[in-house]
Design a protein around this motif. Structure first.
Motif, PDB file in Angstrom:
ATOM      1  N   SER A 109      -9.527  -4.266  37.122  1.00  0.00           N
ATOM      2  CA  SER A 109      -8.825  -2.997  36.938  1.00  0.00           C
ATOM      3  C   SER A 109      -8.050  -2.581  38.189  1.00  0.00           C
ATOM      4  CB  SER A 109      -9.809  -1.891  36.540  1.00  0.00           C
ATOM      5  OG  SER A 109     -10.708  -1.648  37.598  1.00  0.00           O
ATOM      6  N   ARG A 155     -19.494  -0.679  42.998  1.00  0.00           N
ATOM      7  CA  ARG A 155     -18.381  -0.310  42.122  1.00  0.00           C
ATOM      8  C   ARG A 155     -17.715   0.986  42.617  1.00  0.00           C
ATOM      9  NH1 ARG A 155     -17.753   0.124  36.198  1.00  0.00           N
ATOM     10  NH2 ARG A 155     -19.940   0.504  35.785  1.00  0.00           N
ATOM     11  N   VAL A 186     -15.280  -6.096  36.170  1.00  0.00           N
ATOM     12  CA  VAL A 186     -14.226  -5.153  35.761  1.00  0.00           C
ATOM     13  C   VAL A 186     -13.544  -4.433  36.937  1.00  0.00           C
ATOM     14  CG1 VAL A 186     -15.802  -3.215  35.264  1.00  0.00           C
ATOM     15  CG2 VAL A 186     -13.633  -3.364  34.063  1.00  0.00           C
ATOM     16  N   SER A 187     -14.263  -4.202  38.012  1.00  0.00           N
ATOM     17  CA  SER A 187     -13.618  -3.491  39.138  1.00  0.00           C
ATOM     18  C   SER A 187     -12.426  -4.264  39.694  1.00  0.00           C
ATOM     19  CB  SER A 187     -14.624  -3.198  40.247  1.00  0.00           C
ATOM     20  OG  SER A 187     -15.103  -1.894  40.085  1.00  0.00           O
ATOM     21  N   ASP A 203     -13.856   0.972  43.351  1.00  0.00           N
ATOM     22  CA  ASP A 203     -12.973   1.846  42.559  1.00  0.00           C
ATOM     23  C   ASP A 203     -12.285   2.893  43.431  1.00  0.00           C
ATOM     24  OD1 ASP A 203     -13.778   0.437  40.335  1.00  0.00           O
ATOM     25  OD2 ASP A 203     -15.109   1.993  39.545  1.00  0.00           O
ATOM     26  N   ARG A 219      -9.521   0.982  46.199  1.00  0.00           N
ATOM     27  CA  ARG A 219      -8.386   0.141  45.782  1.00  0.00           C
ATOM     28  C   ARG A 219      -7.080   0.894  46.041  1.00  0.00           C
ATOM     29  NH1 ARG A 219      -9.912   1.063  39.535  1.00  0.00           N
ATOM     30  NH2 ARG A 219      -8.795   3.022  39.271  1.00  0.00           N
ATOM     31  N   GLY A 245     -12.108   8.480  32.643  1.00  0.00           N
ATOM     32  CA  GLY A 245     -11.835   7.273  33.412  1.00  0.00           C
ATOM     33  C   GLY A 245     -11.926   7.562  34.899  1.00  0.00           C
ATOM     34  N   ARG A 246     -10.997   6.958  35.651  1.00  0.00           N
ATOM     35  CA  ARG A 246     -11.002   7.141  37.101  1.00  0.00           C
ATOM     36  C   ARG A 246      -9.744   7.860  37.586  1.00  0.00           C
ATOM     37  NH1 ARG A 246     -14.782   4.919  35.381  1.00  0.00           N
ATOM     38  NH2 ARG A 246     -16.254   3.498  36.379  1.00  0.00           N
ATOM     39  N   ASP A 247      -8.644   7.658  36.831  1.00  0.00           N
ATOM     40  CA  ASP A 247      -7.338   8.142  37.305  1.00  0.00           C
ATOM     41  C   ASP A 247      -6.665   9.007  36.250  1.00  0.00           C
ATOM     42  OD1 ASP A 247      -7.042   6.183  35.404  1.00  0.00           O
ATOM     43  OD2 ASP A 247      -5.270   5.284  36.322  1.00  0.00           O
ATOM     44  N   ILE A 248      -7.432   9.560  35.337  1.00  0.00           N
ATOM     45  CA  ILE A 248      -6.836  10.267  34.201  1.00  0.00           C
ATOM     46  C   ILE A 248      -6.112  11.537  34.685  1.00  0.00           C
ATOM     47  CG2 ILE A 248      -7.261  11.285  31.926  1.00  0.00           C
ATOM     48  CD1 ILE A 248      -7.813   8.269  32.167  1.00  0.00           C
ATOM     49  N   TYR A 264      -9.990  -1.397  30.201  1.00  0.00           N
ATOM     50  CA  TYR A 264     -10.067  -2.332  31.325  1.00  0.00           C
ATOM     51  C   TYR A 264     -11.176  -3.363  31.081  1.00  0.00           C
ATOM     52  CZ  TYR A 264      -6.853   0.853  33.517  1.00  0.00           C
ATOM     53  OH  TYR A 264      -5.745   1.614  33.770  1.00  0.00           O
ATOM     54  N   ARG A 265     -12.239  -2.917  30.416  1.00  0.00           N
ATOM     55  CA  ARG A 265     -13.311  -3.864  30.076  1.00  0.00           C
ATOM     56  C   ARG A 265     -12.797  -4.928  29.095  1.00  0.00           C
ATOM     57  NH1 ARG A 265     -18.669  -2.520  31.055  1.00  0.00           N
ATOM     58  NH2 ARG A 265     -18.903  -0.663  32.342  1.00  0.00           N
ATOM     59  N   ARG A 278      -2.869  -2.354  35.477  1.00  0.00           N
ATOM     60  CA  ARG A 278      -2.748  -0.903  35.254  1.00  0.00           C
ATOM     61  C   ARG A 278      -1.380  -0.557  34.644  1.00  0.00           C
ATOM     62  NH1 ARG A 278      -7.299   0.868  37.318  1.00  0.00           N
ATOM     63  NH2 ARG A 278      -6.848   2.970  36.605  1.00  0.00           N
ATOM     64  N   THR A 282     -11.086   5.109  28.403  1.00  0.00           N
ATOM     65  CA  THR A 282     -10.103   4.231  29.050  1.00  0.00           C
ATOM     66  C   THR A 282     -10.779   3.072  29.781  1.00  0.00           C
ATOM     67  OG1 THR A 282     -10.025   5.529  31.085  1.00  0.00           O
ATOM     68  CG2 THR A 282      -8.464   6.132  29.347  1.00  0.00           C
ATOM     69  N   GLY A 283     -12.034   3.282  30.185  1.00  0.00           N
ATOM     70  CA  GLY A 283     -12.769   2.185  30.825  1.00  0.00           C
ATOM     71  C   GLY A 283     -12.897   1.015  29.859  1.00  0.00           C
TER      72      GLY A 283
HETATM   73  O1   DC Z   1     -16.095   3.775  32.896  1.00  0.00           O
HETATM   74  P1   DC Z   1     -16.382   2.272  32.853  1.00  0.00           P
HETATM   75  O2   DC Z   1     -17.574   1.838  33.608  1.00  0.00           O
HETATM   76  O3   DC Z   1     -16.382   1.756  31.435  1.00  0.00           O
HETATM   77  O4   DC Z   1     -15.088   1.623  33.567  1.00  0.00           O
HETATM   78  C1   DC Z   1     -14.991   0.263  33.790  1.00  0.00           C
HETATM   79  C2   DC Z   1     -14.118  -0.009  35.000  1.00  0.00           C
HETATM   80  O5   DC Z   1     -12.759   0.267  34.663  1.00  0.00           O
HETATM   81  C3   DC Z   1     -14.427   0.787  36.241  1.00  0.00           C
HETATM   82  O6   DC Z   1     -15.077  -0.008  37.198  1.00  0.00           O
HETATM   83  C4   DC Z   1     -13.111   1.222  36.785  1.00  0.00           C
HETATM   84  C5   DC Z   1     -12.121   0.888  35.738  1.00  0.00           C
HETATM   85  N1   DC Z   1     -11.412   2.042  35.236  1.00  0.00           N
HETATM   86  C6   DC Z   1     -10.261   2.382  35.870  1.00  0.00           C
HETATM   87  O7   DC Z   1      -9.885   1.743  36.835  1.00  0.00           O
HETATM   88  N2   DC Z   1      -9.513   3.408  35.404  1.00  0.00           N
HETATM   89  C7   DC Z   1      -9.897   4.108  34.343  1.00  0.00           C
HETATM   90  N3   DC Z   1      -9.129   5.102  33.901  1.00  0.00           N
HETATM   91  C8   DC Z   1     -11.113   3.799  33.690  1.00  0.00           C
HETATM   92  C9   DC Z   1     -11.861   2.756  34.174  1.00  0.00           C
END
Ligand code: DC
Length: 485
Positions: free
Chosen positions: A364, A439, A360-361, A443, A446, A391-394, A303-304, A370, A299-300
């Protein structure tokens, strides 16, 4: 009548769509499709190849809040002279005469043969082509047996809907446990069906993924994308020639938000992996996905991709509206290896550039970004019948109902070390450490969907461990839970 494939003259300009999965309980979700119907012009016939509705348990369904609007829009089409040919799917096979009377649509329980200037084209939903899926074939037969067809319309709506949703959950779960070949459309079945109907072309839906192939004997086999996909509409002219196109219902993310039932992510076989940057999530997620025969969703990368497009188009990463507009407008797809494509272009390696990583931070963090991306993640999961997503919020936001949630952590020093080793640039250690810490801070602080340990997540501290060892811990947890249940 069931068991009989009707033959119809298709006329000069037919449009074929499939798999809309409308949730009539929610008027907002059906409105875009109803508007699309209102504006439908230059078409003499609309062919819907099943699963128009996500659930349809009988005439009582027409009393749901969103139903009158769709039924009226369909009826308006037939009044404008657009013939509607509807092949019920596995979700809405209980569509019946009362629906046909209200809308003017013609129902073809087993599909139909279109006659076009001497040619014959077969149109079906497509579920009957999954002949290796013995469990499904059996269930289908039971559901369409006389007693069930008699009983279903007589059951109160609430009970019928509950049973239908339960069946759906069970089938998604069962599907996730099956091998890809077992649950997919079999080419041999396509050839058999086309030959039996003496057709040179077979068009169907059901698989939710566009295909256009030539099979044995020159038979053309086309699968229409689920409505809202990139190739979700096929035009058929008077000579039976097909032109693949888009329904034009809106941007990919608008369609996803409106058309996908909100419960879609719930029952799937989902494994959520969250954690800070450079914790090794994607390597581990790939290993786990491979071991379990699931696909992996990065999922990152999504956002990238938005960030890459923002930079390319000169949009400031801090411009919330500009970034959200880009997120809504671009088309994100994944190739067979799981690599992302952005408006058809390969995203790698551009999305891994330092410029994208640095921006990217903030990109995203925008709620509008989102809101556009999260529904796409749910659609990918639905499409694939389960995934390993990282990811971060899965586990906290995207799939709070995931069967397994993991949170991979490591000290920032360890993560910086791993990253510079990966890049073979030890001289960048101090700078990398600083960027990772930055980061982490961005992350996790936010407002919208910050990085955090989801409820029920298993935390794994990975310092000093390699990816294989981490994946093994996760697989052991997954397997022991699976055998215990
Ligand atoms: O995992 P990554 O480094 O490829 O993620 C890139 C950016 O995307 C990271 O700084 C936070 C964001 N991200 C996010 O907000 N939610 C996700 N599910 C995955 C990544």
């Amino acid at each position: 009548m069931r068991g009989v494939t009707s033959e119809i003259e298709l006329g000069p300009r037919a449009l074929v769509i499939a798999d809309l999965h409308l949730d009539v309980a929610d008027p907002e979700r059906v409105e875009p499709f109803a508007r699309w119907l209102d504006q439908l012009g230059d078409v003499t016939r609309l062919v819907i190849l099943g699963d128009l509705f996500d659930v349809w348990v009988g005439p009582a369904q027409a009393r749901e809040k969103g139903a009158p609007r769709v039924l009226a829009a369909l009826a308006a089409c037939t009044q404008r002279g657009i013939g509607i040919e509807l092949v019920p799917g596995n979700r809405d096979f209980l569509l019946d005469r009362s629906f046909a009377e209200r809308t003017g649509a013609r129902l073809h329980a087993d599909g139909f043969v279109a006659l076009c200037d001497g040619r014959r084209l077969l149109f079906i939903h497509g579920d009957t082509l999954c002949t290796k899926d013995v469990g499904y074939v059996r269930l289908r037969r039971v559901l369409r047996s006389r007693p069930i067809l008699w009983l279903a319309p007589r059951v109160p709506l609430a009970l019928g809907s509950r049973v239908a949703r339960r069946l759906r959950r069970e089938s998604v779960r069962a599907l996730a446990a099956k091998l890809p070949d077992e649950k997919s459309i079999q080419r041999s079945a396509v050839v058999t069906a086309a030959r039996a109907a003496r057709c040179d072309t077979l068009v169907c839906g059901h698989a939710h993924e566009f295909r256009d192939e030539r099979l044995e004997g020159g038979i053309r086999f086309v699968v229409v994308d689920a409505f809202g996909g990139a190739r979700d509409a096929v035009k058929v002219d008077a000579k039976g020639e097909l032109t693949v196109g888009e329904s034009g219902i809106g941007t990919q993310s608008e369609r996803a938000q409106v058309l996908l039932p909100s419960a879609a992510s719930g029952p799937l076989r989902l494994i959520a992996i969250d954690g800070p940057a450079a914790a090794g999530k994607s390597t581990v997620a790939r290993l786990v996905a491979q071991a379990l025969g699931l696909t992996f969703l990065d999922t990152g990368a999504m956002y990238r991709a938005v960030t890459w497009m923002a930079l390319e188009r000169g949009v400031d990463p801090h411009d919330a509206d500009g970034c959200a507009r880009i997120a809504r407008a671009i088309k994100l797809t994944f190739d067979s290896t799981g690599a992302i494509r952005v408006d058809g272009r390969p995203g790698e390696p551009a999305i891994r550039s330092q410029a994208v990583t640095d921006a990217v931070s903030p990109v995203s963090a925008h709620p509008g970004v989102r809101a556009a991306i999260v529904p796409l993640q749910r659609i990918e999961a639905e499409k694939r019948g389960g995934i390993v997503a990282e990811g971060r919020d899965i586990g906290s936001v995207v799939f709070p109902g995931a069967g397994f949630k993991f949170y991979l952590d490591a000290s920032s020093a360890e993560r910086a070390r791993r990253r510079v080793n990966e890049l073979d640039q030890p001289e960048l250690y101090a700078e990398t450490l600083q960027k990772i810490q930055r980061r982490d801070h961005d992350d996790s602080t936010r407002k919208d969907s910050p990085l955090k340990i989801a409820d029920g997540a298993i935390v794994i501290q990975t310092d000093g461990m390699d990816a294989r060892a981490v994946a093994e811990i996760m697989l052991t947890r997954i397997r022991s839970a699976a055998t215990a249940s």
